[in-house]
Design a protein around this motif. Structure first.
Motif, PDB file in Angstrom:
ATOM      1  N   LEU A 222      -4.640  -2.202   4.332  1.00 54.94           N
ATOM      2  CA  LEU A 222      -3.705  -1.833   5.388  1.00 54.94           C
ATOM      3  C   LEU A 222      -3.645  -2.966   6.401  1.00 54.94           C
ATOM      4  O   LEU A 222      -4.548  -3.820   6.449  1.00 54.94           O
ATOM      5  N   PRO A 223      -2.606  -3.022   7.226  1.00 50.62           N
ATOM      6  CA  PRO A 223      -2.525  -4.080   8.240  1.00 50.62           C
ATOM      7  C   PRO A 223      -3.743  -4.066   9.165  1.00 50.62           C
ATOM      8  O   PRO A 223      -4.385  -3.040   9.358  1.00 50.62           O
ATOM      9  N   GLY A 224      -4.029  -5.234   9.724  1.00 48.16           N
ATOM     10  CA  GLY A 224      -5.178  -5.355  10.600  1.00 48.16           C
ATOM     11  C   GLY A 224      -6.453  -5.741   9.889  1.00 48.16           C
ATOM     12  O   GLY A 224      -7.529  -5.750  10.484  1.00 48.16           O
ATOM     13  N   GLY A 225      -6.370  -6.067   8.591  1.00 46.12           N
ATOM     14  CA  GLY A 225      -7.551  -6.482   7.850  1.00 46.12           C
ATOM     15  C   GLY A 225      -8.415  -5.343   7.351  1.00 46.12           C
ATOM     16  O   GLY A 225      -9.554  -5.582   6.916  1.00 46.12           O
ATOM     17  N   LEU A 226      -7.916  -4.124   7.372  1.00 46.85           N
ATOM     18  CA  LEU A 226      -8.694  -2.993   6.891  1.00 46.85           C
ATOM     19  C   LEU A 226      -8.943  -3.125   5.385  1.00 46.85           C
ATOM     20  O   LEU A 226      -8.009  -3.249   4.604  1.00 46.85           O
ATOM     21  N   GLY A 227     -10.222  -3.109   4.990  1.00 51.71           N
ATOM     22  CA  GLY A 227     -10.584  -3.257   3.586  1.00 51.71           C
ATOM     23  C   GLY A 227     -10.838  -4.690   3.161  1.00 51.71           C
ATOM     24  O   GLY A 227     -11.196  -4.935   1.999  1.00 51.71           O
ATOM     25  N   ALA A 228     -10.664  -5.661   4.053  1.00 49.65           N
ATOM     26  CA  ALA A 228     -10.914  -7.058   3.703  1.00 49.65           C
ATOM     27  C   ALA A 228     -12.405  -7.292   3.479  1.00 49.65           C
ATOM     28  O   ALA A 228     -13.258  -6.633   4.087  1.00 49.65           O
ATOM     29  N   ILE A 229     -12.732  -8.242   2.607  1.00 52.66           N
ATOM     30  CA  ILE A 229     -14.121  -8.584   2.289  1.00 52.66           C
ATOM     31  C   ILE A 229     -14.388 -10.007   2.795  1.00 52.66           C
ATOM     32  O   ILE A 229     -14.035 -10.978   2.121  1.00 52.66           O
ATOM     33  N   PRO A 230     -14.986 -10.161   3.967  1.00 53.84           N
ATOM     34  CA  PRO A 230     -15.273 -11.516   4.463  1.00 53.84           C
ATOM     35  C   PRO A 230     -16.349 -12.197   3.629  1.00 53.84           C
ATOM     36  O   PRO A 230     -17.254 -11.547   3.101  1.00 53.84           O
ATOM     37  N   THR A 231     -16.241 -13.521   3.512  1.00 61.95           N
ATOM     38  CA  THR A 231     -17.168 -14.289   2.692  1.00 61.95           C
ATOM     39  C   THR A 231     -17.601 -15.552   3.427  1.00 61.95           C
ATOM     40  O   THR A 231     -16.777 -16.239   4.032  1.00 61.95           O
ATOM     41  N   THR A 232     -18.898 -15.834   3.354  1.00 63.86           N
ATOM     42  CA  THR A 232     -19.453 -17.087   3.859  1.00 63.86           C
ATOM     43  C   THR A 232     -20.326 -17.691   2.763  1.00 63.86           C
ATOM     44  O   THR A 232     -21.181 -16.996   2.198  1.00 63.86           O
ATOM     45  N   GLN A 233     -20.109 -18.950   2.458  1.00 67.51           N
ATOM     46  CA  GLN A 233     -20.849 -19.617   1.397  1.00 67.51           C
ATOM     47  C   GLN A 233     -21.396 -20.947   1.914  1.00 67.51           C
ATOM     48  O   GLN A 233     -20.746 -21.634   2.703  1.00 67.51           O
ATOM     49  N   LYS A 234     -22.584 -21.290   1.454  1.00 68.25           N
ATOM     50  CA  LYS A 234     -23.173 -22.593   1.776  1.00 68.25           C
ATOM     51  C   LYS A 234     -23.856 -23.141   0.533  1.00 68.25           C
ATOM     52  O   LYS A 234     -24.658 -22.454  -0.096  1.00 68.25           O
ATOM     53  N   THR A 235     -23.526 -24.378   0.190  1.00 70.98           N
ATOM     54  CA  THR A 235     -24.098 -25.032  -0.986  1.00 70.98           C
ATOM     55  C   THR A 235     -24.620 -26.412  -0.595  1.00 70.98           C
ATOM     56  O   THR A 235     -23.937 -27.150   0.128  1.00 70.98           O
ATOM     57  N   GLN A 236     -25.823 -26.728  -1.061  1.00 71.78           N
ATOM     58  CA  GLN A 236     -26.409 -28.040  -0.820  1.00 71.78           C
ATOM     59  C   GLN A 236     -26.933 -28.605  -2.139  1.00 71.78           C
ATOM     60  O   GLN A 236     -27.404 -27.859  -3.002  1.00 71.78           O
ATOM     61  N   GLY A 237     -26.825 -29.911  -2.265  1.00 72.98           N
ATOM     62  CA  GLY A 237     -27.295 -30.549  -3.486  1.00 72.98           C
ATOM     63  C   GLY A 237     -27.896 -31.915  -3.205  1.00 72.98           C
ATOM     64  O   GLY A 237     -27.417 -32.652  -2.331  1.00 72.98           O
ATOM     65  N   VAL A 238     -28.949 -32.234  -3.931  1.00 76.81           N
ATOM     66  CA  VAL A 238     -29.614 -33.533  -3.812  1.00 76.81           C
ATOM     67  C   VAL A 238     -29.715 -34.149  -5.198  1.00 76.81           C
ATOM     68  O   VAL A 238     -30.112 -33.469  -6.158  1.00 76.81           O
ATOM     69  N   SER A 239     -29.338 -35.407  -5.302  1.00 78.58           N
ATOM     70  CA  SER A 239     -29.419 -36.127  -6.577  1.00 78.58           C
ATOM     71  C   SER A 239     -30.166 -37.432  -6.378  1.00 78.58           C
ATOM     72  O   SER A 239     -30.067 -38.066  -5.310  1.00 78.58           O
ATOM     73  N   ILE A 240     -30.904 -37.834  -7.391  1.00 77.22           N
ATOM     74  CA  ILE A 240     -31.575 -39.129  -7.393  1.00 77.22           C
ATOM     75  C   ILE A 240     -31.411 -39.740  -8.776  1.00 77.22           C
ATOM     76  O   ILE A 240     -31.476 -39.021  -9.789  1.00 77.22           O
TER      77      ILE A 240
ATOM     78  N   ALA B  81       0.849  -1.188   0.000  1.00 75.92           N
ATOM     79  CA  ALA B  81       0.000   0.000   0.000  1.00 75.92           C
ATOM     80  C   ALA B  81       0.884   1.237   0.000  1.00 75.92           C
ATOM     81  O   ALA B  81       2.010   1.217   0.529  1.00 75.92           O
ATOM     82  N   ILE B  82       0.392   2.300  -0.601  1.00 75.83           N
ATOM     83  CA  ILE B  82       1.080   3.588  -0.571  1.00 75.83           C
ATOM     84  C   ILE B  82       0.639   4.334   0.680  1.00 75.83           C
ATOM     85  O   ILE B  82      -0.563   4.566   0.883  1.00 75.83           O
ATOM     86  N   VAL B  83       1.591   4.694   1.526  1.00 72.76           N
ATOM     87  CA  VAL B  83       1.280   5.351   2.794  1.00 72.76           C
ATOM     88  C   VAL B  83       2.143   6.599   2.951  1.00 72.76           C
ATOM     89  O   VAL B  83       3.194   6.732   2.312  1.00 72.76           O
TER      90      VAL B  83
END
Length: 265
Positions: free
Chosen positions: A220-238, A104-106
């Motif tokens: 910047l350090p400390g996670g500033l600007g981070a984009i948290p992500t949570t994903q859930k996928t379910q599938g059923v096949s027959i 980063a430019i500081v």
């Protein structure tokens, strides 16, 4: 598991490129299972090139950034009703810690103080800037006002640059960007033999993923600007497999998948 790259069968004829074919195991008349674990730790790996900063308080080299892989799981399969109905269960989880080097430019410490030597990167000409000289009418601080207290508090959060840019006002900061991935995967499959010519299966797949900084987007350090992500996928096949004769077999299957992703800035 197999990868098809050419000479596709008619069932794969719609798409170009390679075909990845994954077959879920089935249970048998005997119980079988396994467990596994894979581990990797940063203590057994080399440092990142930029992970040799000196701690300003101790004068020692900062600790090595973590790089950890914990992958574990197991499976079990067997009969529900011998020669008729079988089950297969599989689970896999992982806990990954990955640290990359972001930049980063500081502002420099001199710039944050209000007194610094600015060098024009195009002409190379240098000029001393003194924003503390509260003299109305002068070009460096024409208003005669003191440094803004709010901006001083904000600038105080910026670390000093690792490498100065040469203009006296800014520099490049190299800092560790940490990703902590958690992943849970589960599969259950039930196979049932209706008769000698017909077999049916039902399969359920579950996947959950979470990471506070999966794209290493922190600025910047400390996670500033981070984009948290949570994903859930379910599938059923027959599916139903019917054997009309020793040389003629029909396979019919249906699959439904539901996915959800949540990101926040």
């Amino acid at each position: 598991f197999r990868v098809l790259t050419n000479n596709f069968a008619p069932e794969y004829g719609r798409n170009n490129g390679a075909i990845i074919d994954v077959i879920t195991r089935s249970g048998t008349n005997d119980f079988h299972g396994n467990v596994y674990y894979f581990g990797r730790w940063n203590a057994l790996g080399a440092r990142d090139y930029f992970n040799h900063n000196i701690d300003s308080d101790t004068g020692l080299v900062e600790p090595q950034n973590p790089y950890v892989r914990n992958l574990y799981g197991g499976s079990i399969g067997g009969p529900i009703k011998k020669d008729k109905t079988f089950f297969f269960l599989n689970y896999q989880g992982d806990r990954f810690v990955t640290v990359l080097t972001n930049s980063a430019i500081v502002p420099t410490s001199a710039f944050k103080s209000g007194i610094f030597n600015y060098t024009n990167p195009n002409s190379g000409a240098s000029q001393t800037i003194n924003l503390l000289a509260n003299v109305p009418g002068e070009g460096q601080n024409a208003t005669g006002l003191p440094l803004d207290s709010t901006m001083q508090k904000i600038l105080a959060f910026y670390p000093n640059p690792t490498v100065p840019s040469g203009d006296g006002a800014t520099g490049t900061l190299f800092f560790p960007s940490e990703s902590r991935e958690k992943d849970e995967d589960g599969t259950i499959k039930i196979d049932h033999r209706i008769n000698a010519n017909n077999n049916v299966f039902v399969r359920y797949i579950y996947n959950w993923f979470s990471d506070p900084n999966p794209f290493h987007s922190d600025s910047l350090p400390g996670g500033l600007g981070a984009i948290p992500t949570t994903q859930k996928t379910q599938g059923v096949s027959i599916g139903l497999t019917t054997s009309f004769s020793p040389t003629l077999t029909n396979e019919r299957s249906e699959e439904r998948r539901v996915g959800k992703e949540c990101r926040s800035r």
